[in-house]
Design a protein around this motif. Structure first.
Motif, PDB file in Angstrom:
ATOM      1  N   GLN A   1      44.939   2.876  -1.745  1.00  0.00           N
ATOM      2  CA  GLN A   1      44.456   3.127  -3.154  1.00  0.00           C
ATOM      3  C   GLN A   1      45.291   4.168  -3.679  1.00  0.00           C
ATOM      4  O   GLN A   1      45.779   4.178  -5.042  1.00  0.00           O
ATOM      5  N   HIS A   2      45.447   5.333  -3.021  1.00  0.00           N
ATOM      6  CA  HIS A   2      46.502   6.198  -3.564  1.00  0.00           C
ATOM      7  C   HIS A   2      47.823   5.826  -3.921  1.00  0.00           C
ATOM      8  O   HIS A   2      48.281   6.330  -5.197  1.00  0.00           O
ATOM      9  N   LEU A   3      48.458   5.292  -3.057  1.00  0.00           N
ATOM     10  CA  LEU A   3      49.734   4.726  -3.467  1.00  0.00           C
ATOM     11  C   LEU A   3      49.840   4.009  -4.570  1.00  0.00           C
ATOM     12  O   LEU A   3      50.585   3.835  -5.370  1.00  0.00           O
ATOM     13  N   LEU A   4      48.743   3.008  -4.714  1.00  0.00           N
ATOM     14  CA  LEU A   4      48.814   2.142  -5.966  1.00  0.00           C
ATOM     15  C   LEU A   4      48.487   2.896  -7.347  1.00  0.00           C
ATOM     16  O   LEU A   4      48.898   2.350  -8.404  1.00  0.00           O
ATOM     17  N   THR A   5      47.574   3.866  -7.219  1.00  0.00           N
ATOM     18  CA  THR A   5      47.162   4.432  -8.449  1.00  0.00           C
ATOM     19  C   THR A   5      47.994   5.664  -8.744  1.00  0.00           C
ATOM     20  O   THR A   5      47.628   6.052 -10.146  1.00  0.00           O
TER      21      THR A   5
ATOM     22  N   LEU B   1      50.270  -1.728 -17.656  1.00  0.00           N
ATOM     23  CA  LEU B   1      49.116  -0.558 -17.590  1.00  0.00           C
ATOM     24  C   LEU B   1      49.571   0.668 -18.500  1.00  0.00           C
ATOM     25  O   LEU B   1      48.828   1.063 -19.358  1.00  0.00           O
ATOM     26  N   GLU B   2      50.626   0.944 -18.161  1.00  0.00           N
ATOM     27  CA  GLU B   2      51.629   2.193 -19.149  1.00  0.00           C
ATOM     28  C   GLU B   2      51.533   2.056 -20.454  1.00  0.00           C
ATOM     29  O   GLU B   2      51.285   2.790 -21.395  1.00  0.00           O
ATOM     30  N   ARG B   3      52.023   0.891 -20.952  1.00  0.00           N
ATOM     31  CA  ARG B   3      52.123   0.540 -22.067  1.00  0.00           C
ATOM     32  C   ARG B   3      50.670   0.612 -22.900  1.00  0.00           C
ATOM     33  O   ARG B   3      50.636   0.933 -23.825  1.00  0.00           O
TER      34      ARG B   3
ATOM     35  N   ASN C   1      38.828   3.619 -15.470  1.00  0.00           N
ATOM     36  CA  ASN C   1      37.599   2.986 -14.853  1.00  0.00           C
ATOM     37  C   ASN C   1      37.633   1.688 -14.793  1.00  0.00           C
ATOM     38  O   ASN C   1      37.423   0.945 -13.934  1.00  0.00           O
ATOM     39  N   ARG C   2      38.159   0.839 -15.856  1.00  0.00           N
ATOM     40  CA  ARG C   2      38.148  -0.490 -15.961  1.00  0.00           C
ATOM     41  C   ARG C   2      39.157  -1.129 -15.056  1.00  0.00           C
ATOM     42  O   ARG C   2      38.866  -1.990 -14.310  1.00  0.00           O
ATOM     43  N   VAL C   3      40.348  -0.631 -14.947  1.00  0.00           N
ATOM     44  CA  VAL C   3      41.341  -0.965 -14.097  1.00  0.00           C
ATOM     45  C   VAL C   3      40.909  -0.884 -12.732  1.00  0.00           C
ATOM     46  O   VAL C   3      40.905  -1.925 -11.808  1.00  0.00           O
ATOM     47  N   TYR C   4      40.153   0.347 -12.432  1.00  0.00           N
ATOM     48  CA  TYR C   4      39.672   0.322 -10.980  1.00  0.00           C
ATOM     49  C   TYR C   4      38.710  -0.750 -10.596  1.00  0.00           C
ATOM     50  O   TYR C   4      38.704  -1.243  -9.681  1.00  0.00           O
TER      51      TYR C   4
ATOM     52  N   PHE D   1      40.189  -3.290  -8.030  1.00  0.00           N
ATOM     53  CA  PHE D   1      39.585  -2.886  -6.789  1.00  0.00           C
ATOM     54  C   PHE D   1      38.697  -3.696  -6.298  1.00  0.00           C
ATOM     55  O   PHE D   1      38.367  -4.210  -5.072  1.00  0.00           O
ATOM     56  N   GLN D   2      37.750  -4.330  -7.006  1.00  0.00           N
ATOM     57  CA  GLN D   2      36.665  -5.158  -6.709  1.00  0.00           C
ATOM     58  C   GLN D   2      37.308  -6.546  -6.272  1.00  0.00           C
ATOM     59  O   GLN D   2      36.905  -7.201  -5.226  1.00  0.00           O
ATOM     60  N   ARG D   3      38.567  -7.084  -6.990  1.00  0.00           N
ATOM     61  CA  ARG D   3      38.949  -8.220  -6.570  1.00  0.00           C
ATOM     62  C   ARG D   3      39.964  -7.960  -5.173  1.00  0.00           C
ATOM     63  O   ARG D   3      40.175  -8.701  -4.504  1.00  0.00           O
ATOM     64  N   PHE D   4      40.503  -6.510  -5.160  1.00  0.00           N
ATOM     65  CA  PHE D   4      41.135  -6.354  -4.029  1.00  0.00           C
ATOM     66  C   PHE D   4      40.312  -6.288  -2.580  1.00  0.00           C
ATOM     67  O   PHE D   4      40.660  -6.785  -1.579  1.00  0.00           O
ATOM     68  N   ASP D   5      39.243  -5.974  -2.752  1.00  0.00           N
ATOM     69  CA  ASP D   5      38.351  -5.759  -1.515  1.00  0.00           C
ATOM     70  C   ASP D   5      38.174  -7.226  -1.211  1.00  0.00           C
ATOM     71  O   ASP D   5      37.801  -7.500   0.054  1.00  0.00           O
TER      72      ASP D   5
END
Length: 88
Positions: free
Chosen positions: A4-8, A59-61, A77-80, A84-88
């Motif tokens: 999660q840290h690596l990705l965010t 995302l940056e744009r 918060n929306r990105v998370y 991450f809901q779909r990732f889990d």
């Protein structure tokens, strides 16, 4: 937590225009130490994340168009929530 840290980490740096995010956040500093210890010989972060570059750029744009801090927090918060809901 490491993945999660690596990705965010990049997202946080760019959204809040804070290139030193990982060095200024106490938890991020410790996670970075663990990542370096586990991957020092065979891991290249840029290569690992290269396939996600289009995702990061989008995302940056999007985040660059948000001009207030609370809007940026809501965006993250929306990105998370969605990622991450779909990732889990």
């Amino acid at each position: 937590m490491l993945v999660q840290h690596l990705l965010t980490e990049r997202i946080f740096r760019k959204v809040f225009d804070n290139p030193d995010f990982a060095q200024r956040n106490v938890i991020a500093v410790e996670i970075e130490k663990v990542i370096r210890a586990l991957t020092s010989r065979s891991f290249n972060r840029d290569r690992f994340l290269a396939n996600l570059d289009r995702f990061y750029t989008t995302l940056e744009r999007t985040a660059a168009a948000i001009d207030d801090y609370s809007g940026k927090q809501f965006f993250l918060n929306r990105v998370y929530e969605r990622f991450f809901q779909r990732f889990d």
